[in-house]
Motif scaffolding. Structure first.
Motif, PDB file in Angstrom:
ATOM      1  N   ARG A  15       0.818  -1.218   0.000  1.00 36.20           N
ATOM      2  CA  ARG A  15       0.000   0.000   0.000  1.00 36.20           C
ATOM      3  C   ARG A  15       0.851   1.267   0.000  1.00 36.20           C
ATOM      4  NH1 ARG A  15      -2.828   0.052   4.907  1.00 36.20           N
ATOM      5  NH2 ARG A  15      -1.777  -1.840   5.549  1.00 36.20           N
ATOM      6  N   HIS A  16       2.087   1.160   0.464  1.00 37.20           N
ATOM      7  CA  HIS A  16       2.961   2.331   0.566  1.00 37.20           C
ATOM      8  C   HIS A  16       4.312   2.038  -0.081  1.00 37.20           C
ATOM      9  CE1 HIS A  16      -0.014   4.044   3.205  1.00 37.20           C
ATOM     10  NE2 HIS A  16       0.015   2.929   3.913  1.00 37.20           N
ATOM     11  N   PRO A  17       4.344   1.967  -1.422  1.00 32.98           N
ATOM     12  CA  PRO A  17       5.615   1.677  -2.093  1.00 32.98           C
ATOM     13  C   PRO A  17       6.604   2.824  -1.884  1.00 32.98           C
ATOM     14  CG  PRO A  17       3.943   2.285  -3.691  1.00 32.98           C
ATOM     15  CD  PRO A  17       3.257   2.198  -2.359  1.00 32.98           C
ATOM     16  N   GLY A  18       7.841   2.490  -1.924  1.00 28.50           N
ATOM     17  CA  GLY A  18       8.884   3.495  -1.730  1.00 28.50           C
ATOM     18  C   GLY A  18       9.579   3.357  -0.389  1.00 28.50           C
ATOM     19  N   THR A  19       8.973   2.662   0.540  1.00 25.86           N
ATOM     20  CA  THR A  19       9.615   2.395   1.818  1.00 25.86           C
ATOM     21  C   THR A  19      10.754   1.410   1.580  1.00 25.86           C
ATOM     22  OG1 THR A  19       7.591   2.767   3.070  1.00 25.86           O
ATOM     23  CG2 THR A  19       9.282   1.428   4.125  1.00 25.86           C
ATOM     24  N   ILE A  20      11.895   1.691   2.172  1.00 24.70           N
ATOM     25  CA  ILE A  20      13.048   0.809   1.999  1.00 24.70           C
ATOM     26  C   ILE A  20      13.019  -0.264   3.084  1.00 24.70           C
ATOM     27  CG2 ILE A  20      15.555   0.647   2.009  1.00 24.70           C
ATOM     28  CD1 ILE A  20      15.632   3.503   0.923  1.00 24.70           C
ATOM     29  N   ALA A  21      12.886  -1.507   2.672  1.00 16.99           N
ATOM     30  CA  ALA A  21      12.866  -2.637   3.613  1.00 16.99           C
ATOM     31  C   ALA A  21      13.390  -3.874   2.894  1.00 16.99           C
ATOM     32  CB  ALA A  21      11.452  -2.879   4.133  1.00 16.99           C
ATOM     33  N   TRP A  22      14.312  -4.573   3.513  1.00 18.51           N
ATOM     34  CA  TRP A  22      14.943  -5.766   2.955  1.00 18.51           C
ATOM     35  C   TRP A  22      14.670  -6.963   3.838  1.00 18.51           C
ATOM     36  CZ3 TRP A  22      16.841  -3.913  -1.461  1.00 18.51           C
ATOM     37  CH2 TRP A  22      17.312  -2.611  -1.498  1.00 18.51           C
ATOM     38  N   ARG A  23      14.706  -8.162   3.249  1.00 18.81           N
ATOM     39  CA  ARG A  23      14.622  -9.427   3.974  1.00 18.81           C
ATOM     40  C   ARG A  23      13.456  -9.445   4.964  1.00 18.81           C
ATOM     41  NH1 ARG A  23      19.494 -10.483   6.988  1.00 18.81           N
ATOM     42  NH2 ARG A  23      19.047 -12.681   6.775  1.00 18.81           N
ATOM     43  N   LEU A  24      12.315  -9.007   4.493  1.00 19.23           N
ATOM     44  CA  LEU A  24      11.128  -8.868   5.320  1.00 19.23           C
ATOM     45  C   LEU A  24      10.702 -10.180   5.979  1.00 19.23           C
ATOM     46  CD1 LEU A  24       9.226  -6.576   6.082  1.00 19.23           C
ATOM     47  CD2 LEU A  24       7.793  -7.242   4.171  1.00 19.23           C
ATOM     48  N   LYS A  25      10.790 -11.274   5.245  1.00 19.29           N
ATOM     49  CA  LYS A  25      10.371 -12.562   5.791  1.00 19.29           C
ATOM     50  C   LYS A  25      11.248 -12.966   6.975  1.00 19.29           C
ATOM     51  CE  LYS A  25       8.465 -15.628   3.106  1.00 19.29           C
ATOM     52  NZ  LYS A  25       8.223 -16.666   2.085  1.00 19.29           N
ATOM     53  N   LYS A  26      12.548 -12.742   6.878  1.00 16.73           N
ATOM     54  CA  LYS A  26      13.476 -13.097   7.963  1.00 16.73           C
ATOM     55  C   LYS A  26      13.211 -12.249   9.209  1.00 16.73           C
ATOM     56  CE  LYS A  26      16.317 -15.974   5.814  1.00 16.73           C
ATOM     57  NZ  LYS A  26      16.525 -17.336   6.210  1.00 16.73           N
ATOM     58  N   HIS A  27      13.004 -10.944   9.005  1.00 16.07           N
ATOM     59  CA  HIS A  27      12.754 -10.050  10.144  1.00 16.07           C
ATOM     60  C   HIS A  27      11.413 -10.383  10.807  1.00 16.07           C
ATOM     61  CE1 HIS A  27      16.242  -7.828   8.924  1.00 16.07           C
ATOM     62  NE2 HIS A  27      15.690  -7.434   7.783  1.00 16.07           N
ATOM     63  N   ALA A  46       7.495  -1.795   8.398  1.00 14.81           N
ATOM     64  CA  ALA A  46       8.946  -2.001   8.398  1.00 14.81           C
ATOM     65  C   ALA A  46       9.630  -0.736   7.920  1.00 14.81           C
ATOM     66  CB  ALA A  46       9.324  -3.166   7.488  1.00 14.81           C
ATOM     67  N   GLY A  47      10.825  -0.527   8.400  1.00 13.36           N
ATOM     68  CA  GLY A  47      11.640   0.607   8.000  1.00 13.36           C
ATOM     69  C   GLY A  47      13.061   0.388   8.475  1.00 13.36           C
ATOM     70  N   GLN A  48      13.863   1.420   8.367  1.00  7.67           N
ATOM     71  CA  GLN A  48      15.265   1.331   8.760  1.00  7.67           C
ATOM     72  C   GLN A  48      15.438   1.929  10.154  1.00  7.67           C
ATOM     73  OE1 GLN A  48      17.312  -0.333   6.700  1.00  7.67           O
ATOM     74  NE2 GLN A  48      15.460  -0.569   5.488  1.00  7.67           N
ATOM     75  N   LYS A  49      16.029   1.155  11.059  1.00  5.55           N
ATOM     76  CA  LYS A  49      16.232   1.641  12.421  1.00  5.55           C
ATOM     77  C   LYS A  49      17.529   2.438  12.494  1.00  5.55           C
ATOM     78  CE  LYS A  49      16.118   0.296  17.228  1.00  5.55           C
ATOM     79  NZ  LYS A  49      16.219  -0.801  18.182  1.00  5.55           N
ATOM     80  N   GLY A  98      11.035  14.298   5.357  1.00 12.23           N
ATOM     81  CA  GLY A  98      12.207  14.852   4.711  1.00 12.23           C
ATOM     82  C   GLY A  98      11.954  15.060   3.231  1.00 12.23           C
ATOM     83  N   ILE A  99      12.997  15.287   2.495  1.00 15.43           N
ATOM     84  CA  ILE A  99      12.861  15.523   1.055  1.00 15.43           C
ATOM     85  C   ILE A  99      12.433  14.250   0.342  1.00 15.43           C
ATOM     86  CG2 ILE A  99      14.118  16.117  -1.046  1.00 15.43           C
ATOM     87  CD1 ILE A  99      15.866  17.948   0.696  1.00 15.43           C
ATOM     88  N   LEU A 100      13.073  13.134   0.651  1.00 15.83           N
ATOM     89  CA  LEU A 100      12.764  11.879  -0.024  1.00 15.83           C
ATOM     90  C   LEU A 100      11.880  10.947   0.799  1.00 15.83           C
ATOM     91  CD1 LEU A 100      16.306  11.061  -1.452  1.00 15.83           C
ATOM     92  CD2 LEU A 100      14.376  12.086  -2.663  1.00 15.83           C
ATOM     93  N   TYR A 101      12.140  10.874   2.098  1.00 14.07           N
ATOM     94  CA  TYR A 101      11.473   9.906   2.960  1.00 14.07           C
ATOM     95  C   TYR A 101      10.984  10.576   4.233  1.00 14.07           C
ATOM     96  CZ  TYR A 101      13.791   6.480   0.010  1.00 14.07           C
ATOM     97  OH  TYR A 101      14.222   5.742  -1.059  1.00 14.07           O
ATOM     98  N   GLY A 102      10.245   9.801   4.996  1.00 12.29           N
ATOM     99  CA  GLY A 102       9.808  10.248   6.301  1.00 12.29           C
ATOM    100  C   GLY A 102      10.366   9.337   7.370  1.00 12.29           C
ATOM    101  N   SER A 103      10.165   9.732   8.613  1.00 17.32           N
ATOM    102  CA  SER A 103      10.622   8.900   9.722  1.00 17.32           C
ATOM    103  C   SER A 103       9.687   9.095  10.912  1.00 17.32           C
ATOM    104  CB  SER A 103      12.054   9.259  10.126  1.00 17.32           C
ATOM    105  OG  SER A 103      12.118  10.583  10.614  1.00 17.32           O
ATOM    106  N   SER A 119       8.163   5.612   3.270  1.00 19.58           N
ATOM    107  CA  SER A 119       7.470   6.331   2.220  1.00 19.58           C
ATOM    108  C   SER A 119       6.639   7.444   2.853  1.00 19.58           C
ATOM    109  CB  SER A 119       6.560   5.365   1.458  1.00 19.58           C
ATOM    110  OG  SER A 119       5.687   6.067   0.627  1.00 19.58           O
ATOM    111  N   LYS A 120       6.617   8.612   2.234  1.00 19.58           N
ATOM    112  CA  LYS A 120       5.832   9.718   2.777  1.00 19.58           C
ATOM    113  C   LYS A 120       4.352   9.361   2.868  1.00 19.58           C
ATOM    114  CE  LYS A 120       8.745  13.527   1.262  1.00 19.58           C
ATOM    115  NZ  LYS A 120       8.760  14.768   0.494  1.00 19.58           N
TER     116      LYS A 120
END
Length: 146
Positions: A15-27, A46-49, A98-103, A119-120
């Motif tokens: 629903r919110h493409p653009g969020t950076i998240a890797w290896r979702l199944k493992k996490h 998910a997001g980057q800590k 931010g300019i590209l992403y949110g937190s 993703s914003k």
């Protein structure tokens, strides 16, 4: 009871493409292994800590259940990092764009952490879920004490 952490988190990212998240199944498996039988997953994302957009290698899955907030991260070489936060430990949170992403910055009694590279378009959903979660769970704890 809804306890499929991976499915809920993956749906959030669809629903919110653009969020950076890797290896979702493992996490997600880290969280899934720590869920109790009577817990229901209310919301997951998910997001980057970290706060650095140029270091997107700290993917963390965040889950709100009917009892607590969980953070799970599967690192390389089989290591994992897991945090459980009960609602009485939550102080407040802040949403930043931010300019590209949110937190989202979440402040607890013991620590302060940031989940970035979101993703914003996901920020209103996270804000809504997090504020409802904090208010509802704080009310439950206040009613138990009285």
């Amino acid at each position: 009871m809804n306890t499929d952490v991976y499915g809920i988190c993956k749906d959030f990212l669809r629903r919110h493409p653009g969020t950076i998240a890797w290896r979702l199944k493992k996490h997600s498996k880290v969280i899934q292994s720590h869920l109790n039988d009577d817990e229901v997953v209310l919301f997951s994302f998910a997001g980057q800590k970290n706060t650095n957009t140029f270091q997107p290698f700290y993917t963390t899955v965040i889950v709100f259940t009917n009892k607590r907030m969980l953070l799970g991260q599967r690192m390389f070489l089989g290591r994992s990092h897991y945090t459980s936060i009960t609602p009485d430990m939550l102080n407040d949170f802040e949403i930043r764009t931010g300019i590209l992403y949110g937190s989202v910055e979440i402040d607890t009694i013991k620590e302060h952490f940031t989940i970035g590279c979101l993703s914003k378009s996901s920020l209103p959903a996270i804000e809504d879920a997090l504020s409802k979660y904090m208010v509802n769970e704080k009310l439950k704890y206040m009613q138990k004490d009285s």
